[in-house]
Design an enzyme around this catalytic site. Structure first.
Site, PDB file in Angstrom:
ATOM      1  N   CYS A  79       0.848  -1.193   0.000  1.00  0.00           N
ATOM      2  CA  CYS A  79       0.000   0.000   0.000  1.00  0.00           C
ATOM      3  C   CYS A  79       0.887   1.248   0.000  1.00  0.00           C
ATOM      4  O   CYS A  79       1.758   1.399   0.859  1.00  0.00           O
ATOM      5  CB  CYS A  79      -0.884  -0.021   1.236  1.00  0.00           C
ATOM      6  SG  CYS A  79      -1.777   1.514   1.499  1.00  0.00           S
ATOM      7  N   ILE A  80       0.629   2.149  -0.925  1.00  0.00           N
ATOM      8  CA  ILE A  80       1.536   3.288  -1.094  1.00  0.00           C
ATOM      9  C   ILE A  80       1.531   4.223   0.112  1.00  0.00           C
ATOM     10  O   ILE A  80       2.594   4.695   0.543  1.00  0.00           O
ATOM     11  CB  ILE A  80       1.227   4.059  -2.396  1.00  0.00           C
ATOM     12  CG1 ILE A  80       2.287   5.134  -2.630  1.00  0.00           C
ATOM     13  CG2 ILE A  80      -0.177   4.656  -2.403  1.00  0.00           C
ATOM     14  CD1 ILE A  80       2.282   5.725  -4.013  1.00  0.00           C
TER      15      ILE A  80
END
Lengths: 130, 96
Positions: free
Chosen positions: A78-79
């Site tokens: 997840c960024i």
């Protein structure tokens, strides 16, 4: 069946990262496919290319990398979590003016939409936390 | 019918939360620190059995924790067995 996995535990503590990798390997051995493994929160640290484990310690990150290399399992971090934990690929390191990337190339940095897509296009979603 | 997985120790809130919704017809797999609920003679073990859910413990994790024998009505399971359970159950509830 098509499986996707959500991993919530860091690779350095807890059980989720280790158990998730073991589950993925067993699922593949039983003839299933893994559409995607999504790493959220502290679990994104599994993608670090700078973690060094003692030789006699289990390193879940190596298990994930092996799954990627041997079975082309897609590993997505997840960024927003990744940035907070300092997990930067080349693009993010460049964007934020950092000297180098810290993410193992076996992992892809992307958004939560990849988790939604994985849920929508898999028969099973397995979550590993703790 | 739901497949529950519990990786938290019986002293944690997740154990009690799991206990509230676990019911007959469900299956629970203990792994990680959850394996301590498979110890015979503990209150946690008695509470789990009272739910009449089907109970398993991941053998490799239990043995790592020093548990050589499970309580009555709690069965050993390996990772292959866990995958087989997920083939039966469309939904997993992960307690951690």
């Amino acid at each position: 069946m098509i499986y996707s996995l959500l991993i919530l535990s860091p690779s350095v503590s807890g059980h989720g990262s280790r158990l998730g990798a073991e589950f993925a390997r067993s699922a593949i051995a039983r003839g299933h496919s893994i559409r995607r493994v999504f790493f959220l929160d502290a679990a994104t640290t599994a993608s670090s290319c700078n973690s060094i484990f003692a030789q006699d310690e289990l390193n879940p990150a190596q298990a994930w990398e092996a799954l990627h290399e041997e079975h082309a399992v897609e590993l997505v971090i997840c960024i927003s979590s990744a940035l907070k934990y300092g997990m930067l690929d080349d693009t993010e390191a460049d964007r934020h003016g950092r000297p180098c990337a810290s993410v193992n190339p076996a992992f892809t940095v992307s958004g939560l939409g990849q988790l939604v897509d994985a849920c929508a296009n898999s028969d099973r979603l397995m979550t590993f936390g703790g | 019918m739901v497949l529950h997985t519990l990786s938290a120790a019986p002293s944690g809130a997740a154990f009690n939360d799991c206990l509230k919704v676990l019911q007959a017809g469900d299956t629970l797999v203990l792994f990680g620190d959850g394996v301590y609920a498979a110890l015979e003679g503990t209150a946690a073990c008695d509470k789990l059995r009272a739910t009449q859910a089907e109970l398993f413990v991941l053998e490799s994790d239990a043995r790592l924790a020093g548990i050589a024998k499970t309580a009555a009505n709690i069965s050993w399971l390996d990772m292959d067995g866990l995958v087989a359970l997920t083939e039966r159950f469309p939904r997993q509830l992960a307690w951690y």
